[in-house]
Every structure is written in structure tokens, then in C-alpha cells.
Design a protein around this motif. Structure first.
Motif: not given
Length: 115
Positions: A49-63
Motif C-alpha cells: 500500500q502507498s501513503w495517501k497524500p493527505s496522511d501526515p504520517r507519511r513523513q519519514n515513511n511513518g518511522k
């Protein structure tokens, strides 16, 4: 911090700030919710699955979020253990002994696990 220390720390926090434990059923639902949030991050970071552009957790790949969600899962599990009288240290030790006795050769001999 040991597991026992963690159980005591959570219990003290509940008594000082949390008013009381939520019911066991409510905490089970919260645990399920937290595991779902952890699963979402794992599916996007390690799965297809890919991150949604609106998902703030996508920064740093959710680390950062990965550890946060794991801690949330542990928190609610510690709450459930406390309110049901389960000593997680003792239960984990029993689980390790059971798995060692039952599976001592199972994984070592599993050709699917050999590189």
C-alpha cells in the motif's frame, strides 16, 4: 523498565490522571483500534500500500508513527493486564517456555526458513 515496572507505571498513571480504567470491553475495542493503526503504518511502510497524500504520517515513511503506535498497543495491553489481574512477566515467561518446548526444532528444521 521491566514489564512489571510498566504495569505499575500504567496503573499509577490511571490512578493519578485517568480517573479509572475503561471497562475491559472498551479497552479490548481500543486495543483493536490501536492494532489497526499499527497495521496501517506497517502496510504502507513494508507492504504494497502507498501513503495517501493527505496522511501526515507519511513523513519519514511513518518511522516515528511506527514506534508511537507500538507503544499505544502496549499501553492498552498493560491496562487490560492490570484490570484483569494478569502478571504479564509471568505469562510471558510461561509462553517462552511453552514455545521452546513445543517448537525447539520446528523452526530450525523448517526448509521454508532456510536462506
Amino acid at each position: 523498565m521491566t514489564i512489571n515496572d510498566a504495569q505499575k507505571t500504567v496503573d499509577q498513571w490511571i490512578k493519578e490522571y485517568g480517573v479509572r480504567y475503561f471497562s475491559e470491553l472498551t479497552n479490548m475495542a481500543i486495543l483493536t483500534e490501536e492494532v489497526g493503526e499499527l497495521a496501517r503504518i506497517v502496510a504502507r511502510r513494508y507492504g504494497e500500500q502507498s501513503w495517501k497524500p493527505s496522511d501526515p504520517r507519511r513523513q519519514n515513511n511513518g518511522k516515528e508513527a511506527l514506534g508511537e503506535e507500538m507503544a499505544d498497543v502496549l499501553w492498552v495491553l498493560l491496562c487490560l493486564a492490570n484490570q484483569t489481574g494478569v502478571d504479564l512477566t509471568a505469562e510471558l515467561q510461561k509462553s517462552i517456555e511453552k514455545k521452546t518446548s513445543r517448537d525447539s526444532l520446528r523452526h530450525i528444521e523448517n526448509p521454508k526458513l532456510k536462506a
